[in-house]
Design a protein around this motif. Structure first.
Motif, PDB file in Angstrom:
ATOM      1  N   TYR A 225     -35.843 -16.053  23.822  1.00 51.01           N
ATOM      2  CA  TYR A 225     -35.916 -15.581  25.268  1.00 51.01           C
ATOM      3  C   TYR A 225     -36.308 -17.197  26.283  1.00 51.01           C
ATOM      4  O   TYR A 225     -36.801 -17.912  25.641  1.00 51.01           O
ATOM      5  CB  TYR A 225     -37.044 -14.380  25.609  1.00 51.01           C
ATOM      6  N   GLY A 226     -35.790 -16.912  27.506  1.00 45.41           N
ATOM      7  CA  GLY A 226     -36.062 -17.791  28.502  1.00 45.41           C
ATOM      8  C   GLY A 226     -37.522 -17.876  28.892  1.00 45.41           C
ATOM      9  O   GLY A 226     -38.278 -17.150  28.594  1.00 45.41           O
ATOM     10  N   GLY A 227     -37.810 -19.079  29.813  1.00 47.57           N
ATOM     11  CA  GLY A 227     -39.078 -19.152  30.359  1.00 47.57           C
ATOM     12  C   GLY A 227     -40.041 -19.859  29.423  1.00 47.57           C
ATOM     13  O   GLY A 227     -41.260 -19.773  29.964  1.00 47.57           O
ATOM     14  N   THR A 228     -39.745 -19.935  28.274  1.00 44.29           N
ATOM     15  CA  THR A 228     -40.578 -20.798  27.581  1.00 44.29           C
ATOM     16  C   THR A 228     -39.935 -21.896  26.658  1.00 44.29           C
ATOM     17  O   THR A 228     -38.832 -21.757  26.815  1.00 44.29           O
ATOM     18  CB  THR A 228     -41.433 -19.761  26.476  1.00 44.29           C
ATOM     19  N   SER A 229     -40.613 -22.727  26.025  1.00 39.54           N
ATOM     20  CA  SER A 229     -40.174 -23.729  25.224  1.00 39.54           C
ATOM     21  C   SER A 229     -39.192 -23.357  24.029  1.00 39.54           C
ATOM     22  O   SER A 229     -39.449 -22.467  23.533  1.00 39.54           O
ATOM     23  CB  SER A 229     -41.364 -24.675  24.677  1.00 39.54           C
ATOM     24  N   LYS A 230     -38.102 -24.007  24.114  1.00 38.98           N
ATOM     25  CA  LYS A 230     -37.082 -23.681  23.045  1.00 38.98           C
ATOM     26  C   LYS A 230     -37.709 -24.257  21.684  1.00 38.98           C
ATOM     27  O   LYS A 230     -37.085 -23.833  20.522  1.00 38.98           O
ATOM     28  CB  LYS A 230     -35.771 -24.485  23.196  1.00 38.98           C
ATOM     29  N   GLU A 256     -24.643 -22.702  22.148  1.00 37.37           N
ATOM     30  CA  GLU A 256     -23.771 -23.797  22.809  1.00 37.37           C
ATOM     31  C   GLU A 256     -24.520 -25.087  22.277  1.00 37.37           C
ATOM     32  O   GLU A 256     -23.683 -25.813  22.055  1.00 37.37           O
ATOM     33  CB  GLU A 256     -23.905 -23.626  24.202  1.00 37.37           C
ATOM     34  N   MET A 257     -25.842 -25.007  22.054  1.00 39.32           N
ATOM     35  CA  MET A 257     -26.447 -26.066  21.356  1.00 39.32           C
ATOM     36  C   MET A 257     -26.218 -26.332  19.988  1.00 39.32           C
ATOM     37  O   MET A 257     -26.458 -27.438  19.472  1.00 39.32           O
ATOM     38  CB  MET A 257     -27.969 -26.081  21.715  1.00 39.32           C
ATOM     39  N   GLY A 258     -25.475 -25.655  19.376  1.00 35.52           N
ATOM     40  CA  GLY A 258     -25.133 -25.330  18.011  1.00 35.52           C
ATOM     41  C   GLY A 258     -26.220 -25.125  16.867  1.00 35.52           C
ATOM     42  O   GLY A 258     -26.546 -25.414  15.757  1.00 35.52           O
ATOM     43  N   ILE A 259     -27.374 -24.582  17.497  1.00 35.64           N
ATOM     44  CA  ILE A 259     -28.844 -24.097  16.831  1.00 35.64           C
ATOM     45  C   ILE A 259     -28.592 -22.943  16.225  1.00 35.64           C
ATOM     46  O   ILE A 259     -29.080 -22.613  15.161  1.00 35.64           O
ATOM     47  CB  ILE A 259     -29.787 -24.385  17.853  1.00 35.64           C
ATOM     48  N   CYS A 260     -27.763 -22.151  16.748  1.00 37.60           N
ATOM     49  CA  CYS A 260     -28.037 -20.604  16.450  1.00 37.60           C
ATOM     50  C   CYS A 260     -26.413 -20.231  15.966  1.00 37.60           C
ATOM     51  O   CYS A 260     -25.520 -20.222  17.118  1.00 37.60           O
ATOM     52  CB  CYS A 260     -28.505 -19.546  17.220  1.00 37.60           C
ATOM     53  N   SER A 261     -25.991 -19.964  14.767  1.00 39.83           N
ATOM     54  CA  SER A 261     -24.745 -19.398  14.639  1.00 39.83           C
ATOM     55  C   SER A 261     -24.762 -18.052  14.250  1.00 39.83           C
ATOM     56  O   SER A 261     -25.577 -17.366  13.405  1.00 39.83           O
ATOM     57  CB  SER A 261     -24.316 -20.271  13.232  1.00 39.83           C
TER      58      SER A 261
END
Length: 536
Positions: A225-230, A256-261
């Motif tokens: 979720y947003g609002g915190t470090s990735k 979009e970063m290619g981290i999660c498929s």
């Protein structure tokens, strides 16, 4: 002479008596005829009434015979009745009402879909049912959802918050993942299940439940979720997970970063789907769903079934998904909540809020939740109360996620039992023992009002919801009056002055000129027009 008069008089007296008797006899005959006519009319009326009763009795007998013909399966469903039969593409769409739960869709009457009365009846392994050990039996939404979800059916569930929806889709998700792993039909490390939520707080709550449920059977989950470090979220995704729970915005970024498929995801859940689309996540949701496996099982939970949710169902679900409604789809508030509506001026709200806190929160130990409409309003009210000596925390979109999480934790634990919140806290969140809800600002929709006051009066307890209603909210007065009346609450005269007109619901795309669509409505057909050289 006197004798003649006497004789004449004596002679005329009998004539007078005869005439009187004749008149009385005539009157009596007339009365008898009238009475006879009345009796005939009454007999005819009674005869018609008897005929109507006989006809009704025959219809009831016919109905009873029809129910008997439905067979043993109908007899096993206590207080069940067949409500409707709809024809679609030559198939029968069944709709059954079972103890206040409405089940609709194709082939829902099969014995394998019978509602579960106990956890052992489900036949699930002990390591999966470990998460249910604190419950005596499945909740209504669980008992009706599990048979369909375990059989791989696309599913729509409509049930109130706090009804056990997370485990209603969570347990079948665990079984789906364990089955995939056993058959080794997926690439190791990639997620197999996706749960989308409209708010960070609800995503965290779902994650807590699914992480705990997955421990005993080796299923790993991650919440994004947003609002915190990735960083921490990326590390967990790279280490390999089975379930991804998240909000649409952050999840789309990670994709979009290619981290999660999501190419191996074959079990997808949209929780609070109506709220997710109301918050403007439609583009992200469509984009994310397009990344999942085409042969997937879709599950949607929604408080209502608006046009936008129906569109998603059309695009991403089977044509005839199973739909289970626990309670009612109609707008109705929790009857365990006493609703108090106060019509006042904007400038009077601060003083009135402080007075209500003196009344409801005098001990400063009981939990009181104050709802506002906007982020800046939340900060302003929080500062105002702090300046007046109240210990208060707040949850809103302008706060960092760590601060929101900490505030919610302090409120849940009772360390700071007074909280100001926007509608990020109105849906889905399970906050125990909230005694009072104060609506400092009325929400944009009556649906949100119902969800707000549903934070109190939970688990069979009583609650109080005190609401400020202003001139600017008059367009929602009619709907609010209906909610109050349905719950048997007092409707103040000041509210009635705004009128009881209810605005027609509007579609964001089509305005007021649209038709509410059922879950089993046929899919739209694309029409292609050939280009013509004759056109100007």
């Amino acid at each position: 002479m006197g004798r003649k008069v006497e004789e004449a008089s004596h002679f005329r007296e009998p004539e007078t008596l005869d005439s009187s008797e004749k008149h009385e006899k005539g009157t009596k005959k007339k009365k008898d005829r009238n009475k006879e006519s009345e009796n005939q009319t009454l007999e005819q009326s009674n005869g018609e009434r008897v005929k109507r009763k006989e006809k009704k009795r025959k219809e009831l007998n016919s109905h009873e015979e029809l129910e008997i013909e439905l067979g043993e399966e109908t007899q096993t469903l206590e207080k069940s009745k067949k409500r409707k039969n709809k024809q679609k593409n030559g198939e029968e769409i069944e709709e059954l009402e079972i103890k206040g739960v409405i089940v609709s869709g194709n082939n829902t009457k099969e014995s394998k879909y019978a509602a579960l009365s106990s956890f052992t009846e489900s036949g699930l392994p002990n390591e999966v049912l470990e998460c249910c050990k604190n419950f005596s039996s499945p909740s209504p939404i669980q008992s009706h959802a599990w048979p369909f979800l375990l059989d791989g059916r696309d599913f729509i569930g409509i049930a109130a918050t706090g009804s056990g929806k997370t485990l209603a889709f969570g347990v079948p998700a665990l079984m789906h993942i364990l089955g995939k792993k056993k058959r080794k039909t997926s690439k190791g490390g990639l997620p197999l299940c996706l749960v989308l939520s409209p708010t960070r707080e609800l995503a965290q709550q779902i994650s807590d439940v699914l992480c705990d449920a997955g421990k005993s059977c080796g299923v790993k989950s991650v919440c994004v979720y947003g609002g915190t470090s990735k960083g921490p979220q990326i590390s967990l995704l790279k280490s390999g997970v089975d379930i991804v729970i998240g909000t649409p915005g952050r999840l789309k970024d990670l994709i979009e970063m290619g981290i999660c498929s999501l190419t191996e995801v074959s079990f997808v859940v949209l929780d609070e789907a109506d709220r997710m689309l109301d918050m403007g996540f439609e583009v992200e949701v469509r984009s994310i769903l397009s990344q999942t496996c085409s042969a997937r099982q879709m599950v949607m939970f929604s408080a209502t079934w608006p046009f936008s949710v129906h569109q998603l169902a059309q695009e991403f679900m089977d044509p005839n998904p199973v739909k289970v409604v626990v309670g009612s789809e109609d707008l109705a508030a929790n009857h365990d909540v006493m609703q108090i509506i106060e019509v006042l001026d904007d400038r009077a709200r601060n003083e009135r809020l402080v007075a209500l806190l003196d009344k409801y929160h005098k001990s400063q130990r009981n939990r009181v939740l104050v709802f506002v409409l906007y982020k800046k309003e939340a900060a302003r009210v929080e500062t105002m109360l702090q300046n007046k000596g109240w210990k208060v925390v707040s949850v809103h979109g302008d706060k960092a996620q760590s601060a929101r999480t900490q505030a919610l934790s302090l409120f849940k634990e009772g360390k700071c039992p007074l909280m100001i919140a926007t509608d990020v806290a109105s849906r889905g969140l399970d906050i125990p023992d909230v005694e009072v809800v104060i609506n400092y600002s009325f929400p944009l929709t009556t649906e949100d009002y119902v969800h707000r006051i549903g934070r109190t009066g939970r688990a069979g307890k009583k609650g109080v919801a005190h609401t400020f209603f202003m001139q600017e909210n008059k367009g929602l007065a009619g709907e609010l009056v209906n909610v109050l009346r349905e719950a048997g609450q007092i409707v103040p005269a000041a509210l009635m002055k705004f009128g009881t007109h209810v605005r027609k619901k509007e579609s964001k795309l089509y305005g007021a000129h649209f038709k509410e669509i059922t879950a089993d409505a046929p899919k739209s057909t694309k029409i292609t027009f050939n280009n013509s050289d004759d056109e100007d």
